[in-house]
Design a protein around this motif. Structure first.
Motif, mmCIF file in Angstrom:
data_model
loop_
_atom_site.group_PDB
_atom_site.id
_atom_site.type_symbol
_atom_site.label_atom_id
_atom_site.label_comp_id
_atom_site.label_asym_id
_atom_site.label_seq_id
_atom_site.Cartn_x
_atom_site.Cartn_y
_atom_site.Cartn_z
ATOM 1 N N TRP A 199 28.988 -21.463 24.754
ATOM 2 C CA TRP A 199 28.247 -21.753 23.516
ATOM 3 C C TRP A 199 26.816 -22.166 23.816
ATOM 4 O O TRP A 199 25.876 -21.766 23.111
ATOM 5 C CB TRP A 199 28.962 -22.857 22.721
ATOM 6 C CG TRP A 199 30.110 -22.313 21.912
ATOM 7 C CD1 TRP A 199 31.436 -22.414 22.175
ATOM 8 C CD2 TRP A 199 29.998 -21.524 20.720
ATOM 9 N NE1 TRP A 199 32.179 -21.751 21.223
ATOM 10 C CE2 TRP A 199 31.317 -21.197 20.306
ATOM 11 C CE3 TRP A 199 28.932 -21.071 19.953
ATOM 12 C CZ2 TRP A 199 31.591 -20.435 19.180
ATOM 13 C CZ3 TRP A 199 29.196 -20.319 18.808
ATOM 14 C CH2 TRP A 199 30.510 -20.004 18.446
ATOM 15 N N LEU A 203 24.621 -19.313 24.302
ATOM 16 C CA LEU A 203 24.300 -18.599 23.060
ATOM 17 C C LEU A 203 23.351 -19.377 22.153
ATOM 18 O O LEU A 203 22.866 -18.835 21.159
ATOM 19 C CB LEU A 203 25.588 -18.298 22.283
ATOM 20 C CG LEU A 203 26.550 -17.294 22.927
ATOM 21 C CD1 LEU A 203 27.880 -17.308 22.189
ATOM 22 C CD2 LEU A 203 25.942 -15.896 22.926
ATOM 23 N N LYS A 204 23.084 -20.640 22.506
ATOM 24 C CA LYS A 204 22.242 -21.474 21.652
ATOM 25 C C LYS A 204 20.806 -20.957 21.634
ATOM 26 O O LYS A 204 20.230 -20.675 22.692
ATOM 27 C CB LYS A 204 22.257 -22.915 22.149
ATOM 28 C CG LYS A 204 21.513 -23.886 21.242
ATOM 29 C CD LYS A 204 21.642 -25.318 21.754
ATOM 30 C CE LYS A 204 20.929 -26.298 20.839
ATOM 31 N NZ LYS A 204 21.045 -27.692 21.322
ATOM 32 N N GLU A 242 18.175 -19.685 12.928
ATOM 33 C CA GLU A 242 19.131 -19.245 13.946
ATOM 34 C C GLU A 242 19.914 -20.425 14.522
ATOM 35 O O GLU A 242 21.103 -20.296 14.841
ATOM 36 C CB GLU A 242 18.390 -18.501 15.058
ATOM 37 C CG GLU A 242 17.821 -17.167 14.593
ATOM 38 C CD GLU A 242 17.079 -16.435 15.696
ATOM 39 O OE1 GLU A 242 16.868 -17.033 16.777
ATOM 40 O OE2 GLU A 242 16.720 -15.261 15.483
ATOM 41 N N TRP A 251 23.894 -20.876 14.527
ATOM 42 C CA TRP A 251 24.640 -21.170 15.769
ATOM 43 C C TRP A 251 25.517 -22.406 15.595
ATOM 44 O O TRP A 251 26.677 -22.416 16.029
ATOM 45 C CB TRP A 251 23.642 -21.370 16.912
ATOM 46 C CG TRP A 251 24.283 -21.778 18.213
ATOM 47 C CD1 TRP A 251 24.839 -20.943 19.150
ATOM 48 C CD2 TRP A 251 24.434 -23.115 18.713
ATOM 49 N NE1 TRP A 251 25.319 -21.688 20.208
ATOM 50 C CE2 TRP A 251 25.093 -23.017 19.964
ATOM 51 C CE3 TRP A 251 24.086 -24.380 18.228
ATOM 52 C CZ2 TRP A 251 25.399 -24.142 20.735
ATOM 53 C CZ3 TRP A 251 24.383 -25.496 18.995
ATOM 54 C CH2 TRP A 251 25.033 -25.376 20.234
ATOM 55 N N GLU A 252 24.985 -23.449 14.944
ATOM 56 C CA GLU A 252 25.759 -24.679 14.753
ATOM 57 C C GLU A 252 26.974 -24.432 13.863
ATOM 58 O O GLU A 252 28.051 -24.987 14.108
ATOM 59 C CB GLU A 252 24.858 -25.765 14.155
ATOM 60 C CG GLU A 252 23.824 -26.297 15.156
ATOM 61 C CD GLU A 252 22.807 -27.240 14.535
ATOM 62 O OE1 GLU A 252 22.681 -27.223 13.275
ATOM 63 O OE2 GLU A 252 22.138 -27.974 15.278
ATOM 64 N N LYS A 301 29.502 -22.507 16.001
ATOM 65 C CA LYS A 301 30.115 -23.374 17.018
ATOM 66 C C LYS A 301 31.129 -24.319 16.387
ATOM 67 O O LYS A 301 32.207 -24.560 16.941
ATOM 68 C CB LYS A 301 29.031 -24.165 17.744
ATOM 69 C CG LYS A 301 29.554 -25.039 18.886
ATOM 70 C CD LYS A 301 28.390 -25.651 19.636
ATOM 71 C CE LYS A 301 28.890 -26.475 20.828
ATOM 72 N NZ LYS A 301 29.631 -27.672 20.431
ATOM 73 N N LYS A 333 32.499 -16.858 17.185
ATOM 74 C CA LYS A 333 31.277 -16.200 17.649
ATOM 75 C C LYS A 333 30.883 -14.987 16.803
ATOM 76 O O LYS A 333 29.750 -14.516 16.864
ATOM 77 C CB LYS A 333 31.436 -15.787 19.114
ATOM 78 C CG LYS A 333 31.505 -16.982 20.067
ATOM 79 C CD LYS A 333 31.718 -16.555 21.510
ATOM 80 C CE LYS A 333 31.862 -17.780 22.411
ATOM 81 N NZ LYS A 333 32.177 -17.396 23.804
ATOM 82 N N LEU A 343 27.773 -15.074 14.718
ATOM 83 C CA LEU A 343 26.446 -14.874 15.316
ATOM 84 C C LEU A 343 26.028 -13.412 15.301
ATOM 85 O O LEU A 343 24.893 -13.089 15.650
ATOM 86 C CB LEU A 343 26.450 -15.363 16.772
ATOM 87 C CG LEU A 343 26.708 -16.852 16.998
ATOM 88 C CD1 LEU A 343 26.813 -17.133 18.488
ATOM 89 C CD2 LEU A 343 25.599 -17.680 16.366
ATOM 90 N N LYS A 402 22.741 -12.101 13.825
ATOM 91 C CA LYS A 402 21.482 -12.476 14.470
ATOM 92 C C LYS A 402 20.880 -11.265 15.177
ATOM 93 O O LYS A 402 21.535 -10.587 15.945
ATOM 94 C CB LYS A 402 21.724 -13.604 15.480
ATOM 95 C CG LYS A 402 20.489 -13.955 16.295
ATOM 96 C CD LYS A 402 20.821 -14.982 17.345
ATOM 97 C CE LYS A 402 19.653 -15.203 18.276
ATOM 98 N NZ LYS A 402 19.959 -16.153 19.335
#
Length: 311
Positions: free
Chosen positions: A11, A14-15, A40, A44-45, A48, A53, A56, A59
């Protein structure tokens, strides 16, 4: 425990990364690169928190569909490179088929470059008509110590670069203002050109225009043939102020009558404002120092702040 640690590392990988100062072009874009980052990061938050996933997947950092987008960078190919002066170049970019950027007047787009592993973003205003089909053109000045300039100097025909936008612009309407007074320093000329062209292309638009282009020398004036063509229209006047020229005698005779040597100062500003055929609305584009000076001179010449627009 190892599984959890590995999952956490996945994770973190991917942040989204916070932008560096060099990634902001400083032109007040909406969305700014920082706005895109916040969007973004929030995405992501959420992903997570739900350990999902797939959230995401929407994005996108860049696109290859040649559709200009303010949120993501789009790939465009360079179709030609023309050197205009020792440090200024005109680049032509391909658009698929007869498509157009469909820019509003004076809008800018943001370029992304990589220099020594550092991402840099800068704003530029295309000089081609907003409805130009199959291409767009950008005028760029390269500075010896400029990060983006180092990247631009490597470009050649066929290269791919990434743009996003459009942003900003001047809300122009035909015949809204009796006269436009355009004050441009160097490449500050670029947002003025689409507005000038829109006026000359519209037979119903009877707006007067006085363009004042400030350059160091006669050789530094960009796009002379285009400017000379525009100056032939009944409602367009173009003056040049050349800060490092000392005499007009060396200039071609066709430029001598409408050129001043030295800097555009308060006295010259009053002369130009008083020569306008109607009360002008003023457009300003240049360095921050130029813009501040022009605003101060205009105030001394009796032009109110609400009669000015700074790009």
């Amino acid at each position: 425990m190892l599984t959890m640690s590995g999952n956490e590392d996945d994770w973190l990988a991917l942040k989204p990364q916070a932008p560096s100062p060099s990634q902001c072009c400083g032109s007040g874009c909406k969305p700014c690169i920082y706005d895109v980052y916040e969007k973004e990061l929030a995405q992501w938050e959420r992903a997570k928190a739900k350990q999902d996933k797939s959230l995401l997947m929407e994005k996108k950092e860049q696109s290859n569909n040649s559709e200009l987008n303010p949120d993501t960078f789009t790939a465009f190919n360079i179709s030609s490179v023309e050197q205009l002066t020792e440090d200024t170049y005109q680049y032509k970019f391909e658009l698929p088929g007869n498509s157009s950027l469909r820019l509003s007047l004076g809008q800018h787009i943001v370029l992304r470059g990589m220099v020594n592993g550092l991402e840099v973003q800068r704003a530029y205003t295309p000089i081609s008509p907003g409805n130009a089909e199959g291409y767009f053109e950008v005028l760029m000045k390269c500075y010896e110590a400029g990060l983006m300039s180092q990247y631009i100097k490597t470009w050649k025909k066929g290269d791919t670069v990434f743009w996003r936008g459009p942003f900003g612009g001047f809300p122009y309407r035909p015949n809204k203002h009796g006269e436009l007074l355009m004050l441009a320093s160097g490449t500050g000329l670029t947002p003025m050109l689409p507005i000038l062209r829109s006026i000359t292309d519209d037979e119903e638009d009877e707006t007067f225009v006085t363009l004042v282009g400030c350059f160091r020398t006669f050789d530094k004036i960009y796009l002379k043939p285009l400017l000379q063509d525009l100056a032939r229209y009944w409602n367009i006047r173009i003056f040049y102020v050349l800060s490092q020229e000392t005499s007009l005698e060396k200039l071609p005779w066709s430029y001598q009558e409408n050129t001043y040597t030295g800097r555009l100062n308060e006295d010259l500003m009053k002369t130009i404002v008083n020569s306008c055929r109607r009360k002008p609305f003023v457009l300003i584009c240049g360095s921050s120092a130029f813009n501040d000076d022009m605003s101060r001179y205009l105030k001394a010449a009796g032009i109110e702040e609400n009669s000015c627009f700074v790009f």
